[in-house]
Design an enzyme around this catalytic site. Structure first.
Site, PDB file in Angstrom:
ATOM      1  N   TYR A  48      83.247  -9.782  67.719  1.00  0.00           N
ATOM      2  CA  TYR A  48      82.510 -11.144  67.400  1.00  0.00           C
ATOM      3  C   TYR A  48      83.491 -11.854  66.102  1.00  0.00           C
ATOM      4  O   TYR A  48      82.832 -12.834  65.688  1.00  0.00           O
ATOM      5  CB  TYR A  48      81.286 -10.881  67.038  1.00  0.00           C
ATOM      6  N   ARG A 107      82.269  -4.592  65.668  1.00  0.00           N
ATOM      7  CA  ARG A 107      81.743  -5.891  65.326  1.00  0.00           C
ATOM      8  C   ARG A 107      82.831  -7.014  65.037  1.00  0.00           C
ATOM      9  O   ARG A 107      82.761  -8.261  65.494  1.00  0.00           O
ATOM     10  CB  ARG A 107      80.654  -5.940  64.508  1.00  0.00           C
ATOM     11  N   GLU A 123      60.476  -7.603  69.318  1.00  0.00           N
ATOM     12  CA  GLU A 123      61.323  -6.876  69.651  1.00  0.00           C
ATOM     13  C   GLU A 123      62.540  -6.743  68.714  1.00  0.00           C
ATOM     14  O   GLU A 123      63.600  -6.923  69.133  1.00  0.00           O
ATOM     15  CB  GLU A 123      61.882  -6.757  71.029  1.00  0.00           C
ATOM     16  N   GLY A 177      66.045 -10.847  67.674  1.00  0.00           N
ATOM     17  CA  GLY A 177      66.829 -11.983  67.390  1.00  0.00           C
ATOM     18  C   GLY A 177      66.762 -12.324  66.023  1.00  0.00           C
ATOM     19  O   GLY A 177      67.694 -13.090  65.436  1.00  0.00           O
ATOM     20  N   CYS A 219      95.384   1.849  68.223  1.00  0.00           N
ATOM     21  CA  CYS A 219      96.584   1.134  68.585  1.00  0.00           C
ATOM     22  C   CYS A 219      96.313  -0.137  69.070  1.00  0.00           C
ATOM     23  O   CYS A 219      96.553  -0.089  70.416  1.00  0.00           O
ATOM     24  CB  CYS A 219      97.275   2.181  69.548  1.00  0.00           C
ATOM     25  N   GLU A 220      95.723  -1.113  68.663  1.00  0.00           N
ATOM     26  CA  GLU A 220      95.229  -2.291  69.104  1.00  0.00           C
ATOM     27  C   GLU A 220      95.518  -3.403  67.837  1.00  0.00           C
ATOM     28  O   GLU A 220      94.965  -2.872  66.776  1.00  0.00           O
ATOM     29  CB  GLU A 220      93.832  -2.494  69.495  1.00  0.00           C
ATOM     30  N   TYR A 229      74.038  -2.108  65.706  1.00  0.00           N
ATOM     31  CA  TYR A 229      75.360  -2.335  66.648  1.00  0.00           C
ATOM     32  C   TYR A 229      76.609  -1.883  65.811  1.00  0.00           C
ATOM     33  O   TYR A 229      77.690  -2.337  65.870  1.00  0.00           O
ATOM     34  CB  TYR A 229      75.415  -3.924  66.986  1.00  0.00           C
ATOM     35  N   GLY A 246      65.648  -5.853  66.348  1.00  0.00           N
ATOM     36  CA  GLY A 246      66.546  -4.829  66.248  1.00  0.00           C
ATOM     37  C   GLY A 246      67.355  -4.746  64.628  1.00  0.00           C
ATOM     38  O   GLY A 246      67.101  -4.182  63.935  1.00  0.00           O
TER      39      GLY A 246
HETATM   40  C1  LIG Z   1      69.256  -7.039  72.102  1.00  0.00           C
HETATM   41  C2  LIG Z   1      67.746  -7.421  72.331  1.00  0.00           C
HETATM   42  C3  LIG Z   1      66.766  -7.314  71.562  1.00  0.00           C
HETATM   43  C4  LIG Z   1      67.266  -7.033  69.810  1.00  0.00           C
HETATM   44  O1  LIG Z   1      68.010  -7.851  69.403  1.00  0.00           O
HETATM   45  P1  LIG Z   1      68.251  -8.026  67.661  1.00  0.00           P
HETATM   46  O2  LIG Z   1      69.006  -9.203  67.818  1.00  0.00           O
HETATM   47  O3  LIG Z   1      68.931  -7.049  67.334  1.00  0.00           O
HETATM   48  O4  LIG Z   1      66.962  -8.011  67.093  1.00  0.00           O
HETATM   49  C5  LIG Z   1      65.325  -7.690  71.812  1.00  0.00           C
HETATM   50  N1  LIG Z   1      65.065  -7.691  72.942  1.00  0.00           N
HETATM   51  C6  LIG Z   1      66.040  -8.037  73.916  1.00  0.00           C
HETATM   52  C7  LIG Z   1      65.576  -8.029  75.204  1.00  0.00           C
HETATM   53  C8  LIG Z   1      67.457  -7.610  73.730  1.00  0.00           C
HETATM   54  O5  LIG Z   1      68.027  -7.896  74.864  1.00  0.00           O
END
Ligand SMILES: *Cc1c(COP(=O)(O)O)cnc(C)c1O
Length: 402
Positions: free
Chosen positions: A302, A298, A259, A225, A328-329, A357, A261
């Protein structure tokens, strides 16, 4: 500096370009922030699931956070060891649970009582003990976009504190479940520390309360996150993030699992697209490009902002334009009211912050093959996914035979 013009010429557009060295430095900065503590960074594979990217992180020592058995298989293929793989997600099929248990991954992140029941049953059938963690929903507003907010009771993720406690007791009494961790993930693109700290406090309190009934958890999984800068956001520094988390643990001796991303990959990626032509409808200026929402969704999904850099000889003053694709959107745009100089056929636009993403959320809508992906490490450029051909798109289709 990456020479985007040369890359576009050689590999054509639309094209994804990833800077692996930038990913390495993001990884090191976050890992470093937790030093002095046992920690595991488990790269969230969904952010960018290309095998070469997952392998790049595996080589740095990263684990993998997966949200489907397909992602678990990717992690194994990329060389992530089984004891660093986590399987999360709100809806896991029996087959997925079975394969995860048989693969002996670090743990399954369980998101409901019903799921816990399925996991126990399947572990029993296999005569195995399954390590689990429970995703707690601390009911904290992360103050991010509602589509990427996950820590409030009115969204589908995780369980409330009381259910979690019941589930831990159930798991602890089961011969086929081994509760080893606790997990929370309140949303994505977080730029405020307050909600993270509050959530960690709530979860750490639960850990302490479980400990009084002899349920001792080993992994404190803080999810992902961590936000990045797309425009002018003030982001959380990894050091402050780590300090906030560690501050809630006090004497608890647990391994921190994180975790990330987006933090690792977003600003390491660029999406290259070429101008087809400009058009004007009344007062409105459109720049029509060869990349579209099927490549990078994205903005459409969003209303996300991506910085766009125009590579052009044009010296004319900038005016506002919508950058739109061929799909076509009406929702097919990469930017709205974006200030750009007058552009010519074949001018190049570099869409920044496209490493998370981006490709992974792509589709074949309008029978458009997905872009090629290339990666750069130490100045060396490699194709890590070929451009999809028409034949690739129809390969699985069969004639209806009577
Ligand atoms: C999507 C997700 C992440 C990664 O989120 P980021 O915002 O990209 O860091 C980590 N853990 C879980 C369970 C997720 O669903």
């Amino acid at each position: 500096m990456i020479n985007f013009k040369d890359l576009a010429k050689e590999y054509k557009t639309p094209l994804y370009v990833y800077d692996l060295d930038y990913m390495s430095s993001q990884y090191s900065e976050l890992k470093e922030a937790f030093k002095g503590r046992k920690s595991l960074l488990a790269y969230a594979v969904k952010a960018n699931s290309n095998l070469s990217i997952v392998k790049h992180f595996a080589d740095l020592g990263s684990g993998a956070d997966c949200v489907s058995i397909g992602e678990v298989r990717r992690a194994f293929l990329a060389g992530v060891p089984h004891y660093k793989i986590i399987f999360s997600g709100v809806g896991k099929s029996d087959d997925e649970i079975r394969e995860a248990i048989e693969s002996d991954i670090l743990y399954i992140n369980v998101e409901s009582e019903a799921e816990l029941g399925r996991v126990e049953l399947i572990a029993k059938e296999l005569n195995r003990v399954c390590r689990i963690s429970i995703r707690v929903n601390p009911n904290i507003d992360p103050k991010t976009h509602p589509y990427i907010s996950t820590g409030l009771h009115d969204n589908k993720f995780g369980v409330d504190i009381n259910s979690a406690k019941r589930m831990y007791i159930f798991a602890n009494n089961s011969a086929h479940l081994d509760p080893v961790g606790i997990h929370f993930h309140i949303g994505s693109q977080l730029t405020e520390l307050g909600p993270i700290r509050e959530s960690a406090e709530i979860v750490a309190d639960l850990v302490r309360s479980l400990s009084t009934i002899k349920i001792d958890l080993k992994f404190f999984d803080i999810g992902g996150g961590l936000g990045v800068q797309y425009k002018n956001e003030v982001t959380i520094k990894p050091y402050d993030y780590a300090q906030a988390i560690l501050g809630t643990l006090n004497a608890l001796d647990m391994t921190i699992v994180c975790e990330p991303g987006r933090f690792l990959t977003a600003n390491a990626g660029y999406f290259l697209t070429k101008v087809l032509y400009e058009k004007h409808n009344g007062q409105k200026r459109f720049v029509v490009v060869d990349g579209a929402m099927n490549d990078l969704i994205r903005p459409s999904l969003y209303n996300a902002y991506h910085k766009i850099e125009a590579i052009t000889e044009s010296k004319e003053v900038e005016t506002l334009a919508d950058v739109v694709g061929p799909v076509c959107e009406s929702g097919d745009f990469l930017a709205k009211n974006y200030s750009l100089p007058k552009l010519e056929h074949n001018d190049l636009l570099v869409v920044h912050s496209a490493g998370a993403y981006g490709f992974g959320m792509g589709s074949n809508y309008n029978t458009r093959g997905r872009s090629a992906e290339i990666a750069i490490k130490g100045g060396v450029v490699k194709v890590i996914r070929k451009r999809e051909s028409f034949e690739d798109l129809i390969a699985l289709e069969r004639e209806f035979l009577n």
